[in-house]
Design an enzyme around this catalytic site. Structure first.
Site, PDB file in Angstrom:
ATOM      1  N   SER A 137       0.825  -1.202   0.000  1.00  0.00           N
ATOM      2  CA  SER A 137       0.000   0.000   0.000  1.00  0.00           C
ATOM      3  C   SER A 137       0.865   1.262   0.000  1.00  0.00           C
ATOM      4  CB  SER A 137      -0.941  -0.040   1.213  1.00  0.00           C
ATOM      5  OG  SER A 137      -1.899   0.991   1.173  1.00  0.00           O
ATOM      6  N   MET A 138       0.666   2.163   0.978  1.00  0.00           N
ATOM      7  CA  MET A 138       1.455   3.389   1.041  1.00  0.00           C
ATOM      8  C   MET A 138       2.926   3.108   1.259  1.00  0.00           C
ATOM      9  SD  MET A 138       0.840   6.769   3.443  1.00  0.00           S
ATOM     10  CE  MET A 138       2.008   6.360   4.739  1.00  0.00           C
TER      11      MET A 138
ATOM     12  N   ASP B 194      -9.041  -2.868  -6.088  1.00  0.00           N
ATOM     13  CA  ASP B 194      -8.931  -3.900  -5.056  1.00  0.00           C
ATOM     14  C   ASP B 194      -9.774  -3.586  -3.834  1.00  0.00           C
ATOM     15  OD1 ASP B 194      -7.551  -1.862  -3.806  1.00  0.00           O
ATOM     16  OD2 ASP B 194      -5.650  -2.939  -3.623  1.00  0.00           O
TER      17      ASP B 194
ATOM     18  N   HIS C 256      -7.585  -5.328  -0.744  1.00  0.00           N
ATOM     19  CA  HIS C 256      -6.391  -4.494  -0.573  1.00  0.00           C
ATOM     20  C   HIS C 256      -5.529  -4.926   0.615  1.00  0.00           C
ATOM     21  CE1 HIS C 256      -3.887  -0.932  -0.892  1.00  0.00           C
ATOM     22  NE2 HIS C 256      -4.081  -0.699   0.397  1.00  0.00           N
TER      23      HIS C 256
END
Length: 671
Positions: free
Chosen positions: A278-279, A578, A629
């Protein structure tokens, strides 16, 4: 190749058909017994008493620990009633941990029978650790603990205020103090006076969010099964609230990450694999520029080539996340509006939109997920790369205002991604705007001379459209993500909160309602004692007649349509992705952008691997084939890819597509 979720059953060879029948009867009886066991525990005879006990316990918790505790005790004494006992929450947590440790593994929701399976299969193949591995978690994944010693927060010392059981008790029972502890100073972006939170360190920092809710633990288990331990594995936890620049200023995060990788390389004699989620993928892209740059990491142009074997980006937020925009604007997103009315009422009363927006805006790290590339990526008022052939309206209208019968506003018009960014910034405090300007950039740069200059500009390093990949021709990048779960991707705003929905053609975004004007203390001009930031340009920030400047805005949950394409539910229009990150953000730069020499001058190999979202309904969080996700970190496919890359079998990974991302990316305006 994706492994099966379970081992094939061992076959026996009975000598007679009666033996077969007897074995079959035994299996049937076991299943019937299990079914009866399940039905008993889900019957009303059991659930009703448990519900009563839970309710009474919750009421007691609130009474005993609430701010009105003293008043309640006074009333009990006055009427001669027995007092409630004092509760020690630390001992309760300790006792719960002891009880939980006695629960059989199959009963735990965080286990589904696949533990260590991928690693064991790789081990049988003869694969062993080859490259040290560094894991970089995403936003809100790392636990945060208090190191405050001020009198107001001393009782929190070394307690988790983000993640873990203690966080839940504080959110429920001491909300205002918990919010104050989590917020950063809006001016400096650092710790407020008297408050100090730091990221938990070590493998456990992001293995699980709370007991039973895993994050990285499935991948760690499989890495351990092929021989990894803390001598070859590191989890680079960080305070995800901070801007990336302040991560280094306050915590020396990137310096420590550089040292960790250099130590691995020196001790093991081979390069390191970085896997980020992710980030965390954006954090890694920033690091790859920081570590090279003079005056920052000072590693030089060949550092990445000499130290990094591969970068595995899992569900990376490469080109931004539309839901981040709504969080900054009104403190909302799909997750907060698609709840039942009772839940929505409790959420608003307990943790209002204004409070959520104020908290989000203080977390400068999350602003790195602002959408990038503007109209070139997200489309314009007449076109978007991911428009469906039968769509009623282009996705390029990132913010669309719903016209209201009898209401005329000459300035009302739909907005592109570029215009929407400005619109949202105009509705945030000046402190947030300054933070954005001094830390991030969200455009697209095609001039190679300017791209070279951006190698020395840290505000560009979170945007892959304004920076070049490092000079590391032997490094490989793997973009791995799920597809097939509806994902919010833009905004739709209505002018007035008293409007009705008539199945209009707007879709794939948010419907926003706007109400009356109000004073907003987070905006400079609406503050109780407003001050001009520049006294030469203004006399007073207050408007004439002391009128409020802020106007209420919120996602209009009344807007829903099952017939629109795509559907609209509770004011949220969705597209492909996602469930959190839009498809064009997950894969666009991997499929097309990094194939161009201006952004990838060393011609680094970039492999895109898509995993279809096919959750198993009978397994918590989707099981082996989920593409969600967060839950994708527990999927078989992601563990396989990371283990193959780490053990030197990365060449087995070939591109895999289950979406139309190649078609969409080809239509984006890269040139």
């Amino acid at each position: 190749m994706v492994l099966s979720q379970r081992r094939p059953p061992t076959r026996s060879s009975p000598s007679t058909s009666s033996a077969n029948d007897k074995q079959t009867d035994v299996r049937v009886k076991k299943r019937q017994k299990a079914t009866r066991h399940y039905s008993i525990w889900t019957s009303r005879k059991v659930l009703f008493p448990l519900g009563v006990i839970w309710t009474v316990g919750a009421v007691l918790c609130v009474f005993v620990t609430s701010p009105y505790h003293a008043r309640i005790l006074f009333l009990l004494d006055q009427y001669g009633l027995p007092r409630f006992p004092e509760l020690d929450w630390a001992s309760i947590e300790s006792e719960w941990s002891k009880v939980r440790s006695q629960i059989p593994e199959p009963w735990k929701l965080n286990n589904d029978g696949r533990e260590f399976l991928v690693g064991e299969t790789m081990h049988i193949r003869g694969l062993r650790p080859r490259h040290p591995v560094v894991l970089v978690p995403g936003i809100v994944s790392t636990g945060l603990e208090s190191w405050s010693t001020s009198p107001d927060y001393r009782s929190y010392f070394r307690e988790k205020l983000w993640g873990g059981y203690h966080m839940l008790t504080q959110v429920m029972l001491n909300r205002e103090k918990w919010i104050s502890a989590l917020m950063l100073d809006p001016e400096t972006g650092l710790d407020p006076p008297g408050i100090k939170l730091r990221a938990v360190q070590g493998i456990d920092a992001a293995s699980s969010f709370i007991q039973g809710y895993w994050i990285w633990s499935k991948i760690i288990e499989n890495l351990a099964a092929v021989g990894y331990d803390t001598n070859l594995l590191s989890l680079a936890a960080y305070d995800w609230r901070l801007s990336y620049y302040n991560l280094e200023v306050r915590d020396g995060y990137f310096s420590r990450l550089k040292t960790t990788i250099e130590s691995f390389k020196q001790r093991e004699g081979c390069k390191v694999v970085i896997a980020a989620h992710s980030m965390g993928s954006t954090v890694v892209l920033y690091f790859l520029k920081w570590v090279e740059a003079e005056g920052y990491g000072n590693g030089g142009v060949d550092w990445v080539e000499n130290h990094i074997e591969a970068f595995v980006s899992v569900a990376g937020t490469h080109l931004g996340v539309p839901k981040a925009m709504t969080a900054f604007l009104s403190g909302e997103m799909k997750d907060t509006v698609q709840v039942n009315p009772a839940g929505a009422y409790v959420l608003e009363r307990f943790f209002s939109r204004a409070e959520r927006a104020k908290l989000f805006r203080s977390w400068a790290g999350s602003a790195s997920m602002w959408i990038k590339g503007g109209a070139s990526v997200w489309g314009n008022t007449t076109w978007a790369a991911d428009d469906l052939p039968n769509a009623w309206q282009t996705h390029g209208q990132f913010v669309a205002f719903r016209p209201i019968s009898g209401v005329h506003d000459p300035g009302l018009r739909n907005l592109t991604a570029d215009e929407a960014s400005n619109f949202i910034l105009e509705h945030t405090p000046s402190t947030f705007q300054r933070m954005m300007a001094t830390n991030y950039s969200f455009g697209i740069e095609r001039d190679e001379t300017v791209l070279a200059e951006n190698d020395r500009n840290h505000t560009k390093w979170t945007n892959p459209l304004e920076t070049r990949l490092p000079h590391a021709p032997s490094m490989k990048i793997y973009c791995v993500y799920g597809h097939g779960k509806e994902t919010e991707a833009s905004l739709v705003v209505s002018l007035c909160f008293a409007a009705y929905f008539h199945d209009t053609p707007d879709q794939r975004s948010y419907w926003y309602a706007r109400g009356e004007y109000q004073f907003d203390e987070t905006l400079d001009a609406d503050a109780i004692s407003p001050m001009c930031s520049n006294s030469t340009d203004c006399l007073t920030p207050r408007p004439p007649l002391d009128m409020p400047l802020s106007r209420k805005s919120w996602i209009d949950i009344e807007v829903s349509s099952d017939t629109s394409i795509p559907k609209v539910k509770n004011g949220v229009r969705t597209g492909e992705g996602d469930g959190t990150v839009a498809l064009i953000s997950l894969g666009g730069i991997c499929v097309e952008g990094w194939k161009r020499s201006r952004w990838n001058p060393a011609n680094i190999s970039v492999i895109t691997y898509e995993l279809p979202h096919s959750p198993q309904a009978n397994i918590p969080r989707g099981g082996a084939t989920t593409g969600d996700h967060v839950d994708i970190l527990g999927s078989t496919g992601v563990s396989e890819i990371i283990l193959k890359v780490a053990t030197g079998a990365g060449d087995e990974i070939q591109p895999r597509y289950v979406s139309r991302i190649r078609e969409y990316a080809a239509q984006m305006q890269w040139d």
